[in-house]
Scaffold this active site. Structure first.
Site, mmCIF file in Angstrom:
data_model
loop_
_atom_site.group_PDB
_atom_site.id
_atom_site.type_symbol
_atom_site.label_atom_id
_atom_site.label_comp_id
_atom_site.label_asym_id
_atom_site.label_seq_id
_atom_site.Cartn_x
_atom_site.Cartn_y
_atom_site.Cartn_z
ATOM 1 N N SER A 60 0.873 -1.183 0.000
ATOM 2 C CA SER A 60 0.000 0.000 0.000
ATOM 3 C C SER A 60 0.904 1.226 0.000
ATOM 4 O O SER A 60 2.090 1.123 0.348
ATOM 5 C CB SER A 60 -0.842 -0.003 1.282
ATOM 6 O OG SER A 60 -1.470 1.252 1.486
ATOM 7 N N TYR A 103 -2.015 -1.114 10.501
ATOM 8 C CA TYR A 103 -1.973 -1.248 9.035
ATOM 9 C C TYR A 103 -0.654 -0.708 8.478
ATOM 10 O O TYR A 103 -0.007 -1.344 7.649
ATOM 11 C CB TYR A 103 -3.175 -0.494 8.459
ATOM 12 C CG TYR A 103 -3.426 -0.689 6.977
ATOM 13 C CD1 TYR A 103 -4.139 -1.796 6.502
ATOM 14 C CD2 TYR A 103 -2.963 0.241 6.047
ATOM 15 C CE1 TYR A 103 -4.384 -1.960 5.149
ATOM 16 C CE2 TYR A 103 -3.214 0.083 4.698
ATOM 17 C CZ TYR A 103 -3.915 -1.015 4.244
ATOM 18 O OH TYR A 103 -4.161 -1.170 2.898
#
Ligand code: NAD
Length: 263
Positions: A145, A158
């Site tokens: 990401s 995350y």
């Protein structure tokens, strides 16, 4: 035109984790269009996903491994070998999100995000690499990401997991550097999937916005293009990483983020 040039991945098998929706399903579709047989995984509509892939003219099966459980990941790789002869392309995509400040972040959510987004990538590579080495060819594509290279408040687990995925990708790329196996990471910005829809809904509720306004606000905060990246675009990038042209790309972190990390 020969069959090989139409279907460059014919005869290969791709295992795509978390592929019953979103980016995983987009990547599975793109690899299937390139001719690969697909092993699907994830908790969504498995039958629908299998039917979508089979409609593209390749074989597809689903395995319901929970990516937070190492034993189930090993069993899924063994299942792929038994049913389709082995995993040539491994796409580590399954992921979850949880948003809260560190002091309010439930410890069990931290563990779950790290287990599914980071640990699973290690366990799947550990299980799949030996057969790739034996064949002398393999592709590992880790869906990281933008949060593997920059941070956002509220996303401690995350961001930690995705930074970890990029580090792990580099180690695996070095360990396979003299082989026909490549290991790379794709770093998407915002993609409109169920994972992001949940964040849009939360924003709309919190700020009393209409869903469209919340989408515009979400994009506007981070993504200069003001457009979502699509699962299809990420799928095409994955197909490129499986090509001969990409055979010396090793340990790359490929941003596809509408300019997010250019700022
Ligand atoms: P999604 O929610 O649409 O898909 C996630 C998939 O993972 C689903 O198939 C779900 O069933 C599966 N899954 C969740 N927990 C699982 C578990 N324990 N075991 C097995 N499968 C499980 O989300 P998405 O947006 O497509 O996300 C896919 C990946 O892309 C994630 O790793 C995410 O972090 C990453 N990503 C997404 C975006 C985005 O904007 N959507 C941006 C950057 C990176």
């Amino acid at each position: 035109m020969t069959t090989t040039s139409c279907a460059p991945l014919a005869g290969k098998t791709a295992l795509v984790t978390g592929s019953t929706s979103g980016i995983g399903l987009g990547v599975a579709r793109a690899l299937a269009k390139a001719g690969a047989d697909i092993v699907l995984n994830g908790f969504g509509d498995a039958e629908g996903a299998v039917a979508q892939i089979e409609a593209l003219g390749v074989r597809a099966i689903h395995h319901g491994a929970d990516m937070s459980r190492p034993g189930e990941i090993e069993a899924m790789v063994a299942f792929a070998a038994e049913r389709f002869g082995g995993v040539d392309i491994l796409v580590n995509n399954a992921g979850i999100q949880f948003v809260a400040p560190i002091e309010d972040f439930p410890a069990e959510r931290w563990d779950a995000v790290i287990a599914i987004n980071l640990n699973a990538t290690f366990h799947a590579m550990r299980a799949a690499l030996p057969a790739m080495r034996a064949r002398g060819w393999g592709r590992v594509i880790n869906i990281a990401s933008v949060h593997g290279v920059v941070a956002s408040a509220g996303k401690s687990a995350y961001v930690a997991a995705k930074h970890g995925v990029i580090g792990l990708t580099k180690v695996a790329a070095l360990e396979t550097a003299r082989s026909g196996i490549t290991v790379n990471a794709i770093c998407p910005g915002w993609v409109l999937t169920p994972l992001v829809q949940q964040q849009i809904d939360d924003l709309a509720r919190r700020e009393g916005l209409a869903p469209d306004e919340a989408s515009v606000r979400l994009l506007g905060e981070k993504q200069p293009s003001a457009r979502f990246v699509t699962p299809e675009q990420i799928g095409e990038l994955a197909v490129f990483l499986c090509s001969g042209a990409a055979s010396e790309m090793r340990g790359a972190e490929l941003k596809i983020d509408g300019g997010w990390t250019a700022q």
